[in-house]
Scaffold this active site. Structure first.
Site, PDB file in Angstrom:
ATOM      1  N   MET A 266      89.312   9.548  12.218  1.00  0.00           N
ATOM      2  CA  MET A 266      89.840  10.900  12.043  1.00  0.00           C
ATOM      3  C   MET A 266      91.170  10.835  11.284  1.00  0.00           C
ATOM      4  SD  MET A 266      87.640  13.023  13.177  1.00  0.00           S
ATOM      5  CE  MET A 266      88.451  14.564  13.577  1.00  0.00           C
ATOM      6  N   CYS A 267      92.143  11.611  11.722  1.00  0.00           N
ATOM      7  CA  CYS A 267      93.446  11.752  11.062  1.00  0.00           C
ATOM      8  C   CYS A 267      93.311  12.566   9.780  1.00  0.00           C
ATOM      9  CB  CYS A 267      94.105  10.415  10.749  1.00  0.00           C
ATOM     10  SG  CYS A 267      94.496   9.426  12.196  1.00  0.00           S
ATOM     11  N   GLY A 268      94.370  13.243   9.431  1.00  0.00           N
ATOM     12  CA  GLY A 268      94.387  14.064   8.226  1.00  0.00           C
ATOM     13  C   GLY A 268      95.614  13.778   7.394  1.00  0.00           C
TER      14      GLY A 268
END
Length: 296
Positions: free
Chosen positions: A1-3
């Site tokens: 994930m992470c953005g």
């Protein structure tokens, strides 16, 4: 994930709005990383003055002792849990020693002529509000929303990571050989504050740059030396760069107009930017270095 988000402004007229746009982009990525967030903002700088961004623990209240220890004429600005100490460039080393002595609980987040770096545990919107991101002006900035998958949810583990003057890096993905690279970099004199693999990537680029590489050459070298799947967005004093690994399995999209270049893990992070409907939208290619700077 992470953005990940990044915004490089070509049009100086947009500089007062950099923080506002970066905050919207960061908040839009909340679902990809709700446990912590951070950002680095770059603005006009004076080579004779350097900013030291410090991070304080939540219960720190001894600002008076710090102010007394600093040299007269030093500027100190407080934003949430962070402090920006601006000193003559020639006094940086001496100031760092004074800070360590007077306030050892403070952690150095970044050092640079142009850059200020802020990060904290919490939702991206709350982090942006805490540090008044919407009021910040600048030439470019990068940001990160984190979902911790390999370490605890702490401010120290939040991105960006800075291991060199005016340099910082955010990362979406995972490095498989980061411990091996970490040991090598420690032998080369690079120090680390966390176990996060992103800090290793930042340290690797700082090492290559110190060895004389350009940013493009350092990123090219990382394709050979760093294993795993990743998307890097790297900030420097005059621009930012993007690199995806050879497989490029992590989401990434870019937009370019006459006014700006923008990066987002997903297009929705870019959707509120001015003139986005006329932008050239593209997916950065695998194993390809992209870089925009003020001189270009």
């Amino acid at each position: 994930m992470c953005g990940i988000v990044g915004l490089f402004l070509k049009d100086p007229a947009l500089e007062p709005e950099l923080g506002k746009h970066l905050a919207i982009m960061l908040e839009t990525m909340t679902a990809r990383g709700p446990d912590s967030a951070g950002f680095a903002v770059y603005g006009d700088g004076d080579k004779n003055r350097t900013k030291i961004t410090l991070r304080a623990p939540p219960d720190f209240d001894d600002f008076g002792s710090l102010e007394k220890a600093l040299k007269p004429g030093t500027s100190l600005t407080r934003r949430g849990t962070h402090l920006v100490v601006t000193v003559p460039t020639a006094d940086v080393d001496a100031t760092l020693k004074k800070i360590k002595s007077a306030a050892p609980a403070l952690t150095v987040s970044s050092i640079g002529t142009h850059m200020e770096l802020y990060k904290e545990v919490g939702l991206p919107a709350d982090v942006a509000k805490k540090f008044e991101l919407t009021s910040m002006r600048g030439t470019h900035g990068i940001g990160h929303t984190r979902m911790a998958t390999e370490s605890a949810v702490t401010t120290a583990g939040a991105h960006p990571f800075s291991t060199g003057k005016d340099q910082c890096l955010v990362h979406n993905g995972s490095l498989s050989n980061h411990n091996q690279v970490r040991r090598k970099l420690i032998r080369e004199g690079i120090s680390f504050a966390t176990e996060n693999d992103t800090e290793v990537a930042a340290g690797y680029l700082s090492w290559r740059l110190a060895e004389g590489d350009s940013l493009g050459e350092a990123l090219e070298s990382s394709l050979k030396d760093l294993d795993g799947f990743y998307t890097f967005v790297v900030g420097t004093d005059d621009g930012f760069g993007v690199l995806r690994d050879p497989i490029a399995c992590k989401h990434a999209v870019m937009a370019e107009t006459d006014q700006y270049v923008a990066f987002g893990t997903e297009f929705r992070a870019l959707s509120a930017l001015p003139g986005i409907e006329k932008a050239r939208i593209f997916e950065p290619n695998p194993s390809t270095v992209y870089f925009w700077n003020r001189a270009a």
